[in-house]
Design a protein around this motif. Structure first.
Motif, PDB file in Angstrom:
ATOM      1  N   LEU A   1     -20.160 -15.376   8.102  1.00  0.00           N
ATOM      2  CA  LEU A   1     -19.372 -14.468   8.938  1.00  0.00           C
ATOM      3  C   LEU A   1     -17.895 -14.844   8.887  1.00  0.00           C
ATOM      4  N   GLU A   2     -17.627 -16.121   8.914  1.00  0.00           N
ATOM      5  CA  GLU A   2     -16.238 -16.587   8.862  1.00  0.00           C
ATOM      6  C   GLU A   2     -15.577 -16.199   7.548  1.00  0.00           C
ATOM      7  N   ALA A   3     -16.380 -16.232   6.462  1.00  0.00           N
ATOM      8  CA  ALA A   3     -15.831 -15.911   5.136  1.00  0.00           C
ATOM      9  C   ALA A   3     -15.516 -14.435   4.972  1.00  0.00           C
ATOM     10  N   THR A   4     -16.034 -13.594   5.873  1.00  0.00           N
ATOM     11  CA  THR A   4     -15.799 -12.154   5.729  1.00  0.00           C
ATOM     12  C   THR A   4     -14.379 -11.748   6.106  1.00  0.00           C
ATOM     13  N   ASP A   5     -13.660 -12.628   6.749  1.00  0.00           N
ATOM     14  CA  ASP A   5     -12.298 -12.285   7.181  1.00  0.00           C
ATOM     15  C   ASP A   5     -11.337 -13.389   6.746  1.00  0.00           C
ATOM     16  N   SER A   6     -11.328 -13.651   5.460  1.00  0.00           N
ATOM     17  CA  SER A   6     -10.535 -14.747   4.907  1.00  0.00           C
ATOM     18  C   SER A   6      -9.045 -14.398   4.882  1.00  0.00           C
ATOM     19  N   PRO A   7      -8.181 -15.404   4.776  1.00  0.00           N
ATOM     20  CA  PRO A   7      -6.727 -15.149   4.647  1.00  0.00           C
ATOM     21  C   PRO A   7      -6.405 -14.268   3.448  1.00  0.00           C
ATOM     22  N   GLU A   8      -7.192 -14.408   2.349  1.00  0.00           N
ATOM     23  CA  GLU A   8      -6.960 -13.593   1.153  1.00  0.00           C
ATOM     24  C   GLU A   8      -7.153 -12.112   1.470  1.00  0.00           C
ATOM     25  N   ILE A   9      -8.222 -11.804   2.200  1.00  0.00           N
ATOM     26  CA  ILE A   9      -8.494 -10.404   2.545  1.00  0.00           C
ATOM     27  C   ILE A   9      -7.405  -9.862   3.464  1.00  0.00           C
TER      28      ILE A   9
ATOM     29  N   HIS B   1       1.835  -0.763   0.525  1.00  0.00           N
ATOM     30  CA  HIS B   1       1.936  -0.034  -0.745  1.00  0.00           C
ATOM     31  C   HIS B   1       0.711   0.876  -0.909  1.00  0.00           C
ATOM     32  N   PRO B   2       0.631   1.929  -0.099  1.00  0.00           N
ATOM     33  CA  PRO B   2      -0.571   2.766  -0.065  1.00  0.00           C
ATOM     34  C   PRO B   2      -0.893   3.473  -1.377  1.00  0.00           C
ATOM     35  N   ASN B   3       0.091   3.605  -2.264  1.00  0.00           N
ATOM     36  CA  ASN B   3      -0.152   4.294  -3.530  1.00  0.00           C
ATOM     37  C   ASN B   3      -0.424   3.333  -4.689  1.00  0.00           C
ATOM     38  N   ASP B   4      -0.437   2.062  -4.409  1.00  0.00           N
ATOM     39  CA  ASP B   4      -0.698   1.065  -5.456  1.00  0.00           C
ATOM     40  C   ASP B   4      -2.215   0.864  -5.563  1.00  0.00           C
ATOM     41  N   LEU B   5      -2.811   1.528  -6.529  1.00  0.00           N
ATOM     42  CA  LEU B   5      -4.273   1.485  -6.669  1.00  0.00           C
ATOM     43  C   LEU B   5      -4.779   0.124  -7.139  1.00  0.00           C
ATOM     44  N   GLU B   6      -3.946  -0.602  -7.871  1.00  0.00           N
ATOM     45  CA  GLU B   6      -4.353  -1.929  -8.351  1.00  0.00           C
ATOM     46  C   GLU B   6      -4.596  -2.889  -7.186  1.00  0.00           C
ATOM     47  N   ILE B   7      -3.740  -2.798  -6.175  1.00  0.00           N
ATOM     48  CA  ILE B   7      -3.926  -3.639  -4.984  1.00  0.00           C
ATOM     49  C   ILE B   7      -5.245  -3.286  -4.301  1.00  0.00           C
ATOM     50  N   LYS B   8      -5.549  -1.991  -4.268  1.00  0.00           N
ATOM     51  CA  LYS B   8      -6.797  -1.560  -3.631  1.00  0.00           C
ATOM     52  C   LYS B   8      -8.025  -2.083  -4.387  1.00  0.00           C
ATOM     53  N   VAL B   9      -7.930  -2.125  -5.710  1.00  0.00           N
ATOM     54  CA  VAL B   9      -9.039  -2.685  -6.496  1.00  0.00           C
ATOM     55  C   VAL B   9      -9.226  -4.157  -6.160  1.00  0.00           C
ATOM     56  N   GLU B  10      -8.103  -4.892  -6.072  1.00  0.00           N
ATOM     57  CA  GLU B  10      -8.185  -6.312  -5.699  1.00  0.00           C
ATOM     58  C   GLU B  10      -8.802  -6.482  -4.316  1.00  0.00           C
ATOM     59  N   LEU B  11      -8.391  -5.620  -3.383  1.00  0.00           N
ATOM     60  CA  LEU B  11      -8.929  -5.685  -2.025  1.00  0.00           C
ATOM     61  C   LEU B  11     -10.430  -5.392  -2.021  1.00  0.00           C
ATOM     62  N   ALA B  12     -10.841  -4.375  -2.767  1.00  0.00           N
ATOM     63  CA  ALA B  12     -12.260  -4.016  -2.823  1.00  0.00           C
ATOM     64  C   ALA B  12     -13.089  -5.161  -3.400  1.00  0.00           C
ATOM     65  N   THR B  13     -12.550  -5.807  -4.419  1.00  0.00           N
ATOM     66  CA  THR B  13     -13.253  -6.940  -5.033  1.00  0.00           C
ATOM     67  C   THR B  13     -13.415  -8.084  -4.033  1.00  0.00           C
ATOM     68  N   ALA B  14     -12.361  -8.358  -3.274  1.00  0.00           N
ATOM     69  CA  ALA B  14     -12.411  -9.426  -2.265  1.00  0.00           C
ATOM     70  C   ALA B  14     -13.391  -9.072  -1.148  1.00  0.00           C
TER      71      ALA B  14
ATOM     72  N   GLU C   1     -15.953   1.996   0.183  1.00  0.00           N
ATOM     73  CA  GLU C   1     -15.059   3.016   0.717  1.00  0.00           C
ATOM     74  C   GLU C   1     -13.672   2.890   0.105  1.00  0.00           C
ATOM     75  N   THR C   2     -13.219   1.660  -0.087  1.00  0.00           N
ATOM     76  CA  THR C   2     -11.908   1.433  -0.712  1.00  0.00           C
ATOM     77  C   THR C   2     -11.916   1.926  -2.145  1.00  0.00           C
ATOM     78  N   LEU C   3     -12.973   1.612  -2.880  1.00  0.00           N
ATOM     79  CA  LEU C   3     -13.075   2.049  -4.270  1.00  0.00           C
ATOM     80  C   LEU C   3     -13.200   3.566  -4.359  1.00  0.00           C
ATOM     81  N   PHE C   4     -13.916   4.158  -3.407  1.00  0.00           N
ATOM     82  CA  PHE C   4     -14.071   5.611  -3.416  1.00  0.00           C
ATOM     83  C   PHE C   4     -12.728   6.306  -3.194  1.00  0.00           C
TER      84      PHE C   4
END
Length: 285
Positions: A197-205, A215-228, A240-243
């Protein structure tokens, strides 16, 4: 199937003697000329597949092995076909003469074999050791559906849920374990849950979420976020992020491949997988 065998004079002693010392032997007196025998054989095929190493279904074809069948029939007092004889430690422990329903056969088996939920739990544990998480989840879920009060089943299923990142399900299971049943195993699973549970809200995320907002139009950042998010077990948020990316650009980088990989990582029959497959189809077609 390794727990089904045809009985003949050569293996008779091994099947009815040695094997029955280790597991329950279900001896089926069978004739291909009897429709009742054929129907019952289908039932035994199904049952044999469920009990694995705990049961051996031994079929004696009375048409092929007439002399052997006559000898055994005299010994046990067989009067009709089909007849089922249950043997343990080289001795009959039950008999079912005549055609039987599946439930009638199962009722007798239940007196001599572990309960079905116990067998499923054992299969779940074996799959878990083998790191076959999908099979482990399905076995444990079936066991839980058969016995929703069994603390050991709850804990094994919770352990699997943690490993496949179904943390809400894991918490719900842990919360229903009674105080008197909270042993060392419970404490271990609870600790694993808290760590996950603690790992679900990491500093990276958190950092990636902030960047995505800036940067709402930067799709690359969204891919990184979805992966994390996926790595942390937050599958629905990842999907949902990837969609949201795919709606803007269906062919952006590897977003579609990542989306499908997240779906594939979910257990068979998971409602989340079905939901996001439908969402993808809605923009593909």
């Amino acid at each position: 199937m390794n727990n089904m065998v045809n009985v003949n004079p050569q293996n008779l002693q091994q099947v009815l003697g040695e094997t029955s010392q280790e597991k329950l032997v279900l001896l089926s007196f069978y004739s291909a000329q009897s429709p009742e025998c054929q129907s019952q054989a289908a039932i035994l095929d199904k049952i044999a597949s469920e009990y694995g190493e705990h049961l051996l279904v031994a079929t004696l074809d009375c048409d092929v092995e007439q002399q052997l069948a006559a000898q055994l029939a005299q010994q046990i007092g067989l009067q009709t076909l089909p007849t089922l004889v249950f043997l343990k430690d080289s001795a009959p422990v039950d008999m079912l003469p005549g055609a039987q329903t599946e439930q009638q056969v199962r009722d007798v088996l239940s007196k001599h074999l572990p309960a079905q939920h116990e067998l499923l739990l054992e299969q779940a544990k074996q799959a878990l050791v083998a790191q076959d998480l999908n099979s482990a989840f399905n076995f444990a879920k079936q066991a839980y559906e058969l016995d929703t009060t069994n603390a050991r089943i709850k804990l094994v299923l919770a352990d699997i849920c943690i490993q496949i990142h179904k943390l809400d399900d894991a918490q719900a299971l842990l919360d229903t374990v009674g105080e008197s049943e909270r042993d060392a195993y419970y404490t271990n699973i609870r600790a694993k849950y808290e760590q996950a549970l603690e790992a679900t809200d990491s500093p990276e995320i958190k950092a990636l979420q902030l960047k995505a907002e800036q940067h709402p139009n930067d799709l690359e950042i969204k891919v990184e976020l979805a992966t994390a998010l996926d790595t942390a077990g937050r599958k629905e948020e990842a999907l949902e992020t990837l969609f949201s990316i795919l709606k803007k650009d269906l062919n952006f980088a590897d977003a579609k491949a990542t989306y499908l990989a997240v779906i594939a990582s979910l257990p068979d029959g998971d409602s989340l997988a079905a939901k996001y497959r439908r969402k993808l189809y809605s923009i593909l077609y």
